[in-house]
Write an enzyme that holds these catalytic residues in place. Sequence first.
Site, short mmCIF file in Angstrom:
data_model
loop_
_atom_site.label_atom_id
_atom_site.label_comp_id
_atom_site.label_asym_id
_atom_site.label_seq_id
_atom_site.Cartn_x
_atom_site.Cartn_y
_atom_site.Cartn_z
N LYS A 90 -10.47 29.24 18.56
CA LYS A 90 -10.63 27.65 19.06
C LYS A 90 -10.81 27.19 20.62
CE LYS A 90 -9.35 26.09 14.32
NZ LYS A 90 -8.67 27.66 14.11
N ARG A 91 -11.26 28.32 21.20
CA ARG A 91 -11.24 28.01 22.62
C ARG A 91 -12.15 26.98 23.29
NH1 ARG A 91 -7.34 30.81 21.98
NH2 ARG A 91 -6.58 32.58 22.87
#
Length: 271
Positions: A90-91
């Site tokens: 979930k960058r």
Amino acid sequence: MTFARAVTDRTRRLGTRLCVGLDPRVDTYRDLDHLRAHTLDVLEASAPYAACVKPQLAFYEALGLDGLKILEDVCAAARTLGLPVLLDGKRGDIGSTAQAYARGWLTGRHAGAALTVNPFLGFETITPFVDTARAHGGAVFVLVKTSNPGQGDVQGSGVSERVAVEIARLCAQEPDGEYASVGAVVGATHPQDLALFRALMPRALLLLPGLGAQGGAAADLAGAFAPGGVGALASASRGVQYAQELDVRASVRAAHTFRDDLNAALGVTLI
């Protein structure tokens, strides 16, 4: 072969839409050697029932450098088994920082062929991830409607639909093909919304987290799939890796059951 093509081919060839999550919880094991061995055992044993594998980066990062080495081993083992690797990180960030994240997690030994990304800093912030994925035959899965109960605080009031429209635009930039390099995360805990997002993003692979331990049920997920039972991956992590404490045979049974339940929901019969 691109990530999207690899998982779709594996779905058709093996009759599986299951994404096996590997989230090793350090307090469950005697030591790191035990954690590594069990995680690799679950990976190898469940591989025949999986379309791809999804290590959750947080559990490896929490172990420091030792965890990154274990992650490299998991990625290498998955590639040997022919399993596409989707890293759940979930960058999301701006400018050169986003570029560094993209380079770090979409290229190299410890990287995956695909990565989950967060669009809520603005759509331009996902561009480095999309560009890197396209350059390396990978994929990004953009958060649209996540599986947690509080997602509506930010993702409600039409926000998820707006993100979906942007994903569809990005998919349309790519040459004609079944699925593009930009996919979407839509929680398996929102079965009432799956058909809508499938229609909004016809060329996006959908990642459906939350199967099993979070309450998502295979029987409710048919709306996420395109005709022929392709176009989506239902993810189970705790429900496979810790199906019955550390019993690998139980993990295999769980993966087998998830695969069969998904097929039953779609009316798919294995030959």
